[in-house]
Scaffold this active site. Structure first.
Site, PDB file in Angstrom:
ATOM      1  N   VAL A 253      13.433 -41.872  46.122  1.00  0.00           N
ATOM      2  CA  VAL A 253      12.569 -40.964  45.407  1.00  0.00           C
ATOM      3  C   VAL A 253      13.099 -39.728  45.013  1.00  0.00           C
ATOM      4  CG1 VAL A 253      10.815 -41.711  47.351  1.00  0.00           C
ATOM      5  CG2 VAL A 253      12.648 -40.091  48.136  1.00  0.00           C
ATOM      6  N   CYS A 268      24.330 -30.395  37.777  1.00  0.00           N
ATOM      7  CA  CYS A 268      23.681 -31.294  38.965  1.00  0.00           C
ATOM      8  C   CYS A 268      24.032 -32.703  38.817  1.00  0.00           C
ATOM      9  CB  CYS A 268      22.486 -30.933  39.300  1.00  0.00           C
ATOM     10  SG  CYS A 268      21.212 -31.159  37.902  1.00  0.00           S
ATOM     11  N   GLU A 299      10.121 -29.591  39.651  1.00  0.00           N
ATOM     12  CA  GLU A 299      11.076 -29.076  39.067  1.00  0.00           C
ATOM     13  C   GLU A 299      11.888 -28.280  39.792  1.00  0.00           C
ATOM     14  OE1 GLU A 299      12.350 -29.913  35.835  1.00  0.00           O
ATOM     15  OE2 GLU A 299      13.811 -28.197  36.608  1.00  0.00           O
ATOM     16  N   GLY A 300      12.991 -28.338  39.811  1.00  0.00           N
ATOM     17  CA  GLY A 300      14.021 -27.270  40.483  1.00  0.00           C
ATOM     18  C   GLY A 300      13.546 -27.022  41.835  1.00  0.00           C
ATOM     19  N   ARG A 301      13.469 -27.898  42.674  1.00  0.00           N
ATOM     20  CA  ARG A 301      13.028 -28.009  44.079  1.00  0.00           C
ATOM     21  C   ARG A 301      11.857 -27.250  44.032  1.00  0.00           C
ATOM     22  NH1 ARG A 301      18.302 -25.229  45.797  1.00  0.00           N
ATOM     23  NH2 ARG A 301      19.687 -26.826  45.361  1.00  0.00           N
ATOM     24  N   ASP A 339      14.289 -24.059  49.213  1.00  0.00           N
ATOM     25  CA  ASP A 339      13.703 -25.363  48.534  1.00  0.00           C
ATOM     26  C   ASP A 339      12.429 -25.131  48.949  1.00  0.00           C
ATOM     27  OD1 ASP A 339      13.035 -28.055  48.252  1.00  0.00           O
ATOM     28  OD2 ASP A 339      15.095 -28.624  48.583  1.00  0.00           O
ATOM     29  N   ARG A 341      10.259 -27.952  47.945  1.00  0.00           N
ATOM     30  CA  ARG A 341       9.647 -29.337  47.645  1.00  0.00           C
ATOM     31  C   ARG A 341       9.070 -29.870  48.823  1.00  0.00           C
ATOM     32  NH1 ARG A 341      15.261 -32.399  45.793  1.00  0.00           N
ATOM     33  NH2 ARG A 341      15.887 -30.676  47.308  1.00  0.00           N
TER      34      ARG A 341
HETATM   35 ZN   LIG Z   1      19.286 -31.569  38.682  1.00  0.00          ZN
END
Ligand SMILES: [Zn+2]
Length: 428
Positions: A253, A268, A299-301, A339, A341
């Protein structure tokens, strides 16, 4: 209450595309809306999701279709390019592969952030469509060949073998891909986040600048089509095998990282991990198993790319350089959190695909692992990214994540290690 409010005097000259009045959706529109009984056993009992903007008496949800693209749709209507009344012609758009129905579709609380019947509306709601309801698919299933340089390289170096079935001699992997738009059942979404439904509704309303008044005025509408990105599932092998716990499932995932996934940025490990997972999925399918990569637009956490780039600068400009011990702190300084997410909704697609067991989870994230196992899915083995695939500048992220509890079969870096500057400077 009147359903339509007269335009105010500041309204610009009417164009053929725009109605001369504002249609409020914050009051009940009368008759015709079909009730939704979330998690009902059959599509007929559940009822269709109707997010049409034209026949408001038919609406039974808050928000409109297409997630974040609903705004582009509005622009198309505003510019006169699209008739607001356009109804999709769904001829030949049916899924290439049958997915479900699975028992998870009607197990309470299992699927709360997508419509399990979203791929087959033309079929399961044929009567309602014929009766004039504007019901749109929120899921589409198709087939594709995906060609990635890393897979071609794996083929050339002998790590992968072409079989003409899962992988062509030219390095194209054969996949079934599934696009999913978010459909939220608010009472259960609130439960996942440990808040009351009333609080969730109020905060969604306030934090979108009051974009959806029905969140607070229409407690009878329990389904929300949020203006956010969805996900795409890439399936290597037979999609039906995903639901068979006896067939080896390799799964990742993955949360979107445009900078790395698409443009190859080396700060990253996102693209190397993604392509490694695809390689694992192809090998798994060739062993008689099935593979899945689920790609989430977070995107980006889920902080967005602007915040992400601000954090990169803050990391690289701080005194002492880019170090793992300050990795999460720099994000928190800029974004307020490490974060956003929130993996709470992520497992829904796994349950939708009928998955009960993941034999090889290609992920080191403890948050993803915890969410998956909490969702009733067994994880047998976790696969970390091979050392050789970690770009030099991404070692800061890797060290910080392992120290924070991400899965690793190797040594966790100690405090002294975390203080070493490993990231490149901005001018290097
Ligand atoms: Zn990344």
């Amino acid at each position: 209450m009147p359903s339509e409010v007269a335009a105010k005097s500041f309204e610009p000259a009417p164009s053929p595309a725009a109605p001369h009045h504002i249609r409020l959706t914050s009051h009940t529109g009368g008759h015709g809306a079909i009730p939704i009984h979330w998690a009902a056993a059959t599509a007929t009992e559940r009822g269709p999701v109707v997010g049409t903007t034209t026949k408001r008496s038919h609406r039974n949800v808050i928000g409109t279709h297409s997630g974040s693209y609903s705004i582009y749709r509005a622009l198309a209507v505003a510019s006169g390019a699209l008739k607001a009344s356009h109804k999709a012609d769904l001829t030949n758009t049916a899924p290439t592969n049958v997915i479900g129905p699975y028992p998870q579709w009607s197990e309470p609380g299992r699927i709360v952030a997508m419509d399990p019947w979203g791929a087959t509306v033309a079929d399961v709601f044929a009567n309602e469509l014929a009766a004039g309801y504007d019901i749109r698919p929120t899921i589409a299933v198709t087939q594709a060949h995906v060609i990635l340089p890393e897979v071609i390289e794996a083929l050339q170096s002998g790590r992968l073998k072409a079989d003409g079935r899962f992988l062509t001699a030219g390095g194209a992997a054969m996949v079934t891909k599934v696009a999913v738009e978010p459909v939220w059942f608010l009472p259960e979404v609130a439960k996942r986040f440990g808040c009351t439904e009333a609080d969730l509704r109020r905060v969604l309303f306030e934090e979108t600048g009051g974009m959806y008044p029905e969140l607070v005025t229409r407690s009878d509408l329990e389904v929300f089509l949020p203006p956010i990105g969805g996900l795409t599932a890439y399936i290597f092998g037979n999609p039906r095998d995903l639901a068979n716990p006896d067939i080896e499932l390799t799964a990742r995932v993955h949360d979107e990282c445009n900078g790395s996934d698409v443009f190859g940025s080396d700060i990253c490990t996102c693209r190397p991990y993604l392509t490694h997972a695809i390689e694992e999925c192809i090998q798994g399918a060739q062993r008689g198993g099935v593979g899945l990569v689920s790609y989430f637009r977070k995107e980006g956490r889920a902080l967005g790319e602007v915040t992400k780039f601000l954090v990169y600068n803050a990391r690289k400009r701080q005194i002492g350089g880019d170090t793992a011990d300050q990795y999460f702190a720099r994000t928190e300084c800029v974004a307020g959190v490490q974060d956003m997410r929130f993996q709470e909704l992520m497992p829904d697609v796994l349950n939708w695909l009928g998955i009960r067991k993941i034999h090889r989870l290609v992920s080191m994230s403890n948050m993803k692992y915890d969410a998956i196992t909490r969702a009733g899915i067994e994880v047998v083995q976790r696969i970390n990214i091979p050392e050789g695939l970690i770009p030099a500048d991404a070692q800061v992220e890797m060290d910080a994540k392992m120290a924070a509890g991400y899965f690793t079969p190797g040594a966790v870096p100690d405090a002294a290690e975390l203080k070493k500057a490993k990231g490149r400077g901005l001018d290097a």
